[in-house]
Design a protein around this motif. Structure first.
Motif, PDB file in Angstrom:
ATOM      1  N   GLY A 181      80.969  52.482  53.502  1.00 40.49           N
ATOM      2  CA  GLY A 181      80.681  52.573  52.075  1.00 40.49           C
ATOM      3  C   GLY A 181      79.576  51.649  51.593  1.00 40.49           C
ATOM      4  O   GLY A 181      78.974  51.890  50.560  1.00 40.49           O
ATOM      5  N   SER A 182      79.272  50.576  52.309  1.00 41.59           N
ATOM      6  CA  SER A 182      78.203  49.667  51.896  1.00 41.59           C
ATOM      7  C   SER A 182      76.857  50.264  52.293  1.00 41.59           C
ATOM      8  O   SER A 182      76.722  50.839  53.369  1.00 41.59           O
ATOM      9  N   PRO A 183      75.815  50.149  51.431  1.00 39.99           N
ATOM     10  CA  PRO A 183      74.515  50.773  51.723  1.00 39.99           C
ATOM     11  C   PRO A 183      73.877  50.226  52.994  1.00 39.99           C
ATOM     12  O   PRO A 183      73.810  49.021  53.201  1.00 39.99           O
ATOM     13  N   LYS A 184      73.417  51.137  53.826  1.00 39.51           N
ATOM     14  CA  LYS A 184      72.735  50.769  55.062  1.00 39.51           C
ATOM     15  C   LYS A 184      71.428  51.546  55.141  1.00 39.51           C
ATOM     16  O   LYS A 184      71.382  52.735  54.843  1.00 39.51           O
ATOM     17  N   LEU A 243      63.540  55.388  49.522  1.00 41.29           N
ATOM     18  CA  LEU A 243      63.943  56.212  48.388  1.00 41.29           C
ATOM     19  C   LEU A 243      65.272  55.755  47.821  1.00 41.29           C
ATOM     20  O   LEU A 243      66.274  55.680  48.546  1.00 41.29           O
ATOM     21  N   PHE A 244      65.289  55.476  46.522  1.00 44.04           N
ATOM     22  CA  PHE A 244      66.481  54.975  45.846  1.00 44.04           C
ATOM     23  C   PHE A 244      66.827  55.856  44.643  1.00 44.04           C
ATOM     24  O   PHE A 244      65.928  56.407  43.996  1.00 44.04           O
ATOM     25  N   GLU A 276      65.353  46.408  35.343  1.00 41.15           N
ATOM     26  CA  GLU A 276      65.751  45.057  34.953  1.00 41.15           C
ATOM     27  C   GLU A 276      65.646  44.089  36.113  1.00 41.15           C
ATOM     28  O   GLU A 276      65.264  42.925  35.949  1.00 41.15           O
ATOM     29  N   PHE A 277      65.959  44.570  37.318  1.00 37.56           N
ATOM     30  CA  PHE A 277      65.959  43.692  38.493  1.00 37.56           C
ATOM     31  C   PHE A 277      64.586  43.614  39.157  1.00 37.56           C
ATOM     32  O   PHE A 277      64.400  42.849  40.101  1.00 37.56           O
ATOM     33  N   GLN A 278      63.606  44.408  38.683  1.00 32.22           N
ATOM     34  CA  GLN A 278      62.272  44.389  39.278  1.00 32.22           C
ATOM     35  C   GLN A 278      61.237  44.576  38.167  1.00 32.22           C
ATOM     36  O   GLN A 278      60.630  45.631  37.996  1.00 32.22           O
ATOM     37  N   PRO A 279      61.021  43.532  37.364  1.00 30.41           N
ATOM     38  CA  PRO A 279      60.154  43.675  36.178  1.00 30.41           C
ATOM     39  C   PRO A 279      58.701  43.994  36.495  1.00 30.41           C
ATOM     40  O   PRO A 279      57.973  44.461  35.618  1.00 30.41           O
ATOM     41  N   ASP A 280      58.255  43.753  37.737  1.00 29.79           N
ATOM     42  CA  ASP A 280      56.858  44.039  38.073  1.00 29.79           C
ATOM     43  C   ASP A 280      56.668  45.435  38.659  1.00 29.79           C
ATOM     44  O   ASP A 280      55.589  45.766  39.161  1.00 29.79           O
ATOM     45  N   ALA A 281      57.702  46.281  38.599  1.00 27.94           N
ATOM     46  CA  ALA A 281      57.577  47.646  39.118  1.00 27.94           C
ATOM     47  C   ALA A 281      56.497  48.407  38.360  1.00 27.94           C
ATOM     48  O   ALA A 281      56.355  48.270  37.140  1.00 27.94           O
ATOM     49  N   VAL A 282      55.744  49.228  39.077  1.00 29.27           N
ATOM     50  CA  VAL A 282      54.731  50.083  38.456  1.00 29.27           C
ATOM     51  C   VAL A 282      55.428  51.320  37.903  1.00 29.27           C
ATOM     52  O   VAL A 282      56.104  52.046  38.645  1.00 29.27           O
ATOM     53  N   PRO A 326      72.343  50.490  39.748  1.00 30.99           N
ATOM     54  CA  PRO A 326      72.788  49.357  38.923  1.00 30.99           C
ATOM     55  C   PRO A 326      71.995  48.088  39.234  1.00 30.99           C
ATOM     56  O   PRO A 326      71.460  47.919  40.332  1.00 30.99           O
ATOM     57  N   ARG A 327      71.950  47.177  38.266  1.00 29.25           N
ATOM     58  CA  ARG A 327      71.115  45.987  38.374  1.00 29.25           C
ATOM     59  C   ARG A 327      71.445  45.149  39.608  1.00 29.25           C
ATOM     60  O   ARG A 327      70.565  44.802  40.390  1.00 29.25           O
ATOM     61  N   GLN A 328      72.718  44.799  39.786  1.00 27.46           N
ATOM     62  CA  GLN A 328      73.078  43.910  40.889  1.00 27.46           C
ATOM     63  C   GLN A 328      72.831  44.572  42.242  1.00 27.46           C
ATOM     64  O   GLN A 328      72.339  43.935  43.178  1.00 27.46           O
ATOM     65  N   SER A 329      73.174  45.873  42.353  1.00 27.68           N
ATOM     66  CA  SER A 329      72.946  46.583  43.612  1.00 27.68           C
ATOM     67  C   SER A 329      71.460  46.668  43.915  1.00 27.68           C
ATOM     68  O   SER A 329      71.024  46.463  45.056  1.00 27.68           O
ATOM     69  N   GLY A 330      70.647  46.974  42.882  1.00 31.72           N
ATOM     70  CA  GLY A 330      69.207  47.067  43.081  1.00 31.72           C
ATOM     71  C   GLY A 330      68.602  45.758  43.534  1.00 31.72           C
ATOM     72  O   GLY A 330      67.768  45.721  44.445  1.00 31.72           O
TER      73      GLY A 330
END
Length: 506
Positions: A166-169, A93-94, A122-128, A99-103
């Motif tokens: 602070g970094s995503p885990k 779950l996101f 933008e970072f996943q153009p094939d997303a449904v 943001p593009r770079q984080s995603g």
């Protein structure tokens, strides 16, 4: 008014998985409204049909696979989440506003089989892209796909936490852990059959997930989902939809609702449960809410690594200024900040450690961070607090937010409590900024009631009755509004950055 008939939270613990709870509820009341959103209305029965239609389309592909979900709150999120589980997949779950770079970085680490979203990525153009018309199509398929959801210690859901750095885990909840967490959330805030929820926190956040997905599923409730959080819209929905459970969240949510000009003239008598969490509640917020509505804010405590941990309610005890007693099955202890090994006596501050059946077992693919947080079976939360003789937990602050000023420890919450006690103040955020002479200085950002004029000197003078001199703010800056994170919490990082920049520019 008759006696309230609360559902037994223990029944949730005995289920196989959250999909079983959903399926049973949908069979009991298929025509009951499940989601009332700004762009979709869907009943329990139609949601069950949509889940099977989705499974017919994607079930074979995502069984036993990781699946990413980037969605805002709504029928699309709930349907996609339940469907992925129904197919035997593992949803991650996101936040929809990633943001593009984080995603892109997170997708590189997860490498999901499929990505579902409610808007183009933008970072996943094939997303449904899932929308209301797709859900309608799945409902009309009237499919008969088999339920392949796993159970027990099998993987269920991925959540992401900033942890202590602070970094995503990535954190994996098992099917049993999701049930244990939902059951204890229900114990914290007991539910009747068919509650009506007004949901604010993002479902991708652990609080939003438990309050917005688990609790409505467990009581067969109706979820009312606003298009955005605006106090006037929230009050309209409470009145119109006869909301009984306010999604609540951090203090800023309640402060914004109370600031609405016509709240006193509106009928919000349907409200019964007002949960709070995500940040410490000043005593004045509790007092003002009770005076305004006649209802208590039931403050609780949790984190992505394990939630809920504790809560205030009438059944287990209520004490303003605390986040309540531990929920069933959870153990709490306070240890010294320096070593994390010495248990502190009742009433003395230290780091909060937790243990329970729904606590994480570690961060995915991150042994080093896991070892620093999970020690001897206890999770070291990074939060500072005290336990009193009755077992009530008080959060003092985040360990990493403690300000070291001239060798003294200053906890932002204490300063915030002092400032918000002034009758003109509506919101406060206190942060530390680097200083060559003092190590760090105390900076306060404050919002005021409309039409009020108060000087920095006035607030500092008023704070002297609560704070010793070294805890007084070095500077107070007045803002029109405090910045919030997508989860509705004060965005301390944004204000820390601002304070640091201001110090450098001075």
């Amino acid at each position: 008014m008759g006696m309230l008939q609360f559902l037994d939270w223990r029944e949730v613990d005995s289920a196989s998985n959250i999909v079983e709870i959903f399926e049973n509820r949908a069979a009991l009341h298929p025509s009951r409204m499940m989601v009332s959103g700004h762009n979709a209305l869907i009943s329990w029965g139609d949601m069950a049909k949509a889940v099977r239609g989705f499974s017919t389309s994607y079930g074979e592909r995502i069984k036993d696979k990781d699946v990413a979900v980037f969605m805002s709150n709504g029928a699309e999120f709930l349907m996609t989440y339940l469907s992925v589980l129904f197919c035997g997949g593992r949803p991650a779950l996101f936040n929809a506003a990633m943001p593009r770079q984080s995603g892109a970085k997170l997708m590189e680490e997860l490498r999901p089989e499929m990505v579902f979203a409610d808007h183009p990525l933008e970072f996943q153009p094939d997303a449904v892209i899932v929308d209301a018309s797709m859900i309608k199509g799945w409902v009309e398929m009237d499919a008969d796909a088999p339920n392949r959801c796993t159970s027990g210690d099998a993987p269920s859901t991925y959540f992401y936490s900033g942890g202590t750095t602070g970094s995503p885990k990535r954190i994996l909840y098992t099917q049993a852990q999701v049930l244990h967490a939902g059951a204890r959330m229900q114990c914290a805030w007991p539910l009747e059959e068919g509650e009506v929820f007004l949901l604010i926190a993002p479902f991708s956040h652990i609080y939003g997930f438990l309050a917005g997905i688990c609790l409505p599923l467990q009581c067969g409730g109706t979820s009312v989902i606003p298009e955005r959080f605006h106090p006037a819209d929230v009050i309209d929905l409470i009145e119109k939809e006869k909301v009984s459970v306010l999604g609540g969240g951090p203090p800023a949510i309640y402060q914004a609702i109370m600031a609405a000009l016509d709240l006193a003239n509106r009928d919000i008598s349907s409200l019964r449960v007002c949960p709070g969490g995500g940040a410490g509640f000043p005593a004045d917020v509790h007092r003002q809410w009770y005076e305004t509505t006649g209802l208590r804010i039931y403050e609780g405590y949790g984190m992505t690594e394990g939630a809920p941990i504790s809560a205030n309610n009438e059944e287990r005890g209520f004490k303003i200024g605390t986040v309540g007693r531990a929920v069933p099955g959870v153990s709490l202890r306070i240890v010294d900040v320096e070593t994390g090994a010495r248990e502190m006596p009742a009433g003395e501050a230290g780091e909060i450690c937790i243990k329970g059946p729904h606590m994480m077992r570690g961060y995915c693919n991150n042994a080093e961070e896991t070892a620093s947080v999970v020690r001897d079976g206890w999770i070291h939360t990074g939060d500072i607090g005290t336990l009193d003789e009755e077992g009530f937990l008080t959060i003092t602050d985040r360990k990493k937010e403690m300000i070291l000023h001239k060798g003294f420890n200053v906890f932002p919450r204490e300063v915030e409590e002092a400032l918000i006690s002034h009758p003109a103040v509506t919101g406060v955020c206190v942060v530390g900024a680097p200083d060559d002479r003092s190590g760090e200085v105390v900076i306060a950002y404050v919002t005021l009631k409309a039409g009020e004029t108060v000087s920095e000197e006035d607030l500092i003078e008023a704070s002297k009755q609560y704070l010793v001199r070294y805890k007084l703010p070095s500077r107070i800056e007045f803002l029109d509004a405090l910045p919030l994170t997508p989860a509705g919490k004060l965005d301390r990082m944004a204000l820390k950055t601002r304070a640091k920049q201001d110090i450098v520019a001075a």
